[in-house]
Motif scaffolding. Sequence first.
Motif, PDB file in Angstrom:
ATOM      1  N   PHE A 192       3.121  28.151  67.684  1.00 37.32           N
ATOM      2  CA  PHE A 192       4.296  28.396  66.838  1.00 37.32           C
ATOM      3  C   PHE A 192       5.252  27.222  66.677  1.00 37.32           C
ATOM      4  N   THR A 193       5.152  26.186  67.522  1.00 37.89           N
ATOM      5  CA  THR A 193       6.042  25.034  67.411  1.00 37.89           C
ATOM      6  C   THR A 193       5.935  24.399  66.022  1.00 37.89           C
ATOM      7  N   ASN A 194       7.052  23.993  65.480  1.00 36.95           N
ATOM      8  CA  ASN A 194       7.138  23.345  64.154  1.00 36.95           C
ATOM      9  C   ASN A 194       6.638  24.249  63.036  1.00 36.95           C
ATOM     10  N   ASP A 195       6.622  25.573  63.274  1.00 42.77           N
ATOM     11  CA  ASP A 195       6.156  26.552  62.290  1.00 42.77           C
ATOM     12  C   ASP A 195       4.762  26.196  61.768  1.00 42.77           C
ATOM     13  N   MET A 196       3.870  25.842  62.715  1.00 37.01           N
ATOM     14  CA  MET A 196       2.500  25.486  62.355  1.00 37.01           C
ATOM     15  C   MET A 196       1.777  26.591  61.582  1.00 37.01           C
ATOM     16  N   PRO A 197       2.010  27.896  61.869  1.00 39.26           N
ATOM     17  CA  PRO A 197       1.345  28.908  61.051  1.00 39.26           C
ATOM     18  C   PRO A 197       1.678  28.783  59.557  1.00 39.26           C
ATOM     19  N   GLN A 198       2.893  28.385  59.247  1.00 39.82           N
ATOM     20  CA  GLN A 198       3.254  28.187  57.833  1.00 39.82           C
ATOM     21  C   GLN A 198       2.523  26.972  57.263  1.00 39.82           C
ATOM     22  N   MET A 199       2.347  25.933  58.069  1.00 32.23           N
ATOM     23  CA  MET A 199       1.573  24.770  57.621  1.00 32.23           C
ATOM     24  C   MET A 199       0.148  25.203  57.283  1.00 32.23           C
ATOM     25  N   LEU A 200      -0.439  26.056  58.141  1.00 30.37           N
ATOM     26  CA  LEU A 200      -1.796  26.545  57.897  1.00 30.37           C
ATOM     27  C   LEU A 200      -1.836  27.402  56.641  1.00 30.37           C
ATOM     28  N   ALA A 201      -0.823  28.231  56.443  1.00 28.89           N
ATOM     29  CA  ALA A 201      -0.746  29.051  55.228  1.00 28.89           C
ATOM     30  C   ALA A 201      -0.687  28.160  53.989  1.00 28.89           C
ATOM     31  N   ASP A 202       0.127  27.107  54.039  1.00 28.13           N
ATOM     32  CA  ASP A 202       0.253  26.189  52.906  1.00 28.13           C
ATOM     33  C   ASP A 202      -1.070  25.483  52.609  1.00 28.13           C
ATOM     34  N   LEU A 203      -1.827  25.139  53.645  1.00 26.68           N
ATOM     35  CA  LEU A 203      -3.094  24.425  53.472  1.00 26.68           C
ATOM     36  C   LEU A 203      -4.226  25.326  52.977  1.00 26.68           C
ATOM     37  N   THR A 204      -4.175  26.595  53.348  1.00 33.88           N
ATOM     38  CA  THR A 204      -5.288  27.502  53.029  1.00 33.88           C
ATOM     39  C   THR A 204      -4.984  28.502  51.928  1.00 33.88           C
ATOM     40  N   GLY A 205      -3.710  28.697  51.627  1.00 29.57           N
ATOM     41  CA  GLY A 205      -3.328  29.727  50.670  1.00 29.57           C
ATOM     42  C   GLY A 205      -3.427  31.125  51.269  1.00 29.57           C
ATOM     43  N   ALA A 206      -3.634  31.205  52.573  1.00 28.26           N
ATOM     44  CA  ALA A 206      -3.812  32.492  53.249  1.00 28.26           C
ATOM     45  C   ALA A 206      -2.470  33.063  53.699  1.00 28.26           C
ATOM     46  N   GLU A 207      -2.479  34.362  53.936  1.00 24.91           N
ATOM     47  CA  GLU A 207      -1.383  34.992  54.659  1.00 24.91           C
ATOM     48  C   GLU A 207      -1.682  34.740  56.129  1.00 24.91           C
ATOM     49  N   VAL A 208      -0.750  34.098  56.833  1.00 22.26           N
ATOM     50  CA  VAL A 208      -0.964  33.778  58.242  1.00 22.26           C
ATOM     51  C   VAL A 208       0.082  34.515  59.077  1.00 22.26           C
ATOM     52  N   VAL A 209      -0.408  35.316  60.011  1.00 19.74           N
ATOM     53  CA  VAL A 209       0.441  36.070  60.932  1.00 19.74           C
ATOM     54  C   VAL A 209       0.176  35.514  62.320  1.00 19.74           C
ATOM     55  N   HIS A 210       1.220  35.381  63.132  1.00 27.72           N
ATOM     56  CA  HIS A 210       0.961  34.913  64.496  1.00 27.72           C
ATOM     57  C   HIS A 210       1.563  35.848  65.512  1.00 27.72           C
ATOM     58  N   HIS A 211       0.783  36.123  66.544  1.00 32.86           N
ATOM     59  CA  HIS A 211       1.230  36.884  67.706  1.00 32.86           C
ATOM     60  C   HIS A 211       1.284  35.866  68.846  1.00 32.86           C
ATOM     61  N   VAL A 225       4.143  17.315  76.040  1.00 31.03           N
ATOM     62  CA  VAL A 225       3.238  18.461  76.127  1.00 31.03           C
ATOM     63  C   VAL A 225       3.068  19.104  74.757  1.00 31.03           C
ATOM     64  N   HIS A 226       4.187  19.473  74.148  1.00 30.85           N
ATOM     65  CA  HIS A 226       4.151  20.149  72.844  1.00 30.85           C
ATOM     66  C   HIS A 226       3.900  19.148  71.713  1.00 30.85           C
ATOM     67  N   PRO A 227       3.456  19.640  70.574  1.00 33.74           N
ATOM     68  CA  PRO A 227       3.203  18.733  69.456  1.00 33.74           C
ATOM     69  C   PRO A 227       4.494  18.339  68.739  1.00 33.74           C
ATOM     70  N   SER A 228       4.501  17.129  68.209  1.00 30.16           N
ATOM     71  CA  SER A 228       5.537  16.725  67.261  1.00 30.16           C
ATOM     72  C   SER A 228       5.223  17.439  65.942  1.00 30.16           C
ATOM     73  N   ALA A 229       6.060  17.246  64.935  1.00 31.46           N
ATOM     74  CA  ALA A 229       5.763  17.837  63.621  1.00 31.46           C
ATOM     75  C   ALA A 229       4.422  17.302  63.116  1.00 31.46           C
ATOM     76  N   LEU A 230       4.161  16.020  63.321  1.00 31.07           N
ATOM     77  CA  LEU A 230       2.882  15.444  62.905  1.00 31.07           C
ATOM     78  C   LEU A 230       1.734  16.056  63.714  1.00 31.07           C
ATOM     79  N   GLY A 231       1.938  16.264  65.008  1.00 26.21           N
ATOM     80  CA  GLY A 231       0.918  16.894  65.834  1.00 26.21           C
ATOM     81  C   GLY A 231       0.576  18.296  65.352  1.00 26.21           C
ATOM     82  N   SER A 232       1.599  19.061  64.979  1.00 27.84           N
ATOM     83  CA  SER A 232       1.355  20.406  64.427  1.00 27.84           C
ATOM     84  C   SER A 232       0.609  20.313  63.102  1.00 27.84           C
ATOM     85  N   ARG A 233       0.934  19.316  62.312  1.00 26.12           N
ATOM     86  CA  ARG A 233       0.243  19.121  61.025  1.00 26.12           C
ATOM     87  C   ARG A 233      -1.237  18.792  61.273  1.00 26.12           C
TER      88      ARG A 233
END
Length: 190
Positions: free
Chosen positions: A12-31, A164-172
């Motif tokens: 969830f860091t850097n709102d990576m699920p939204q990045m994945l949604a933008d790349l795939t056009g999918a609805e992305v839900v995260h638990h 430990v956690h990703p930067s914004a680029l790491g999440s991308r």
Amino acid sequence: MRILMLGNSFTFTNDMPQMLADLTGAEVVHHTRGGARLSEQLNPNTKLGERTQAALVEERWDYVVLQEMSHGPITAPNSFFSSVERLCGQIRANGAAPVLFATWAYQKGGAKLAAKGWDYDEMAHALSAVYQRAARENHALLANVGQRFYALANTRDLYAADGVHPSALGSRVAAEAIAAVIRQQKEERL
């Protein structure tokens, strides 16, 4: 297309699920929950597990992405392999394809890596090997984000200040690796 992501702060860091949604056009839900392990996603007696177990029964997904707690695959491999096997069974019963989100070693030279007394190369290779084995044994797709980090770490700033956690680029980079695996699998199906 619908994607469910099961993981923790690495997801969830850097709102990576939204990045994945933008790349795939999918609805992305995260638990997700900070520090969550995949075993928690299986436990209906936890808030996270209750949500996940209901989602795998009551909703339809195309892909379910599994991300274990950072060092869990190498410090608790039996729990990791068992959780992946059980979740992959549930994911297939749902009609979805499981995707393992293989994470990265802590930042080379970082305080967290030193505090654990671990070697960067050893952690990176051990994580990759465990995720590869889990993917092979469970016929799951593998987004080997950790290998991408390993290849790019000397030239790109992939880590947040904690090492430990990703930067914004790491999440991308993570979102792009997951999206590429999903795209490739969709193309192979056609």
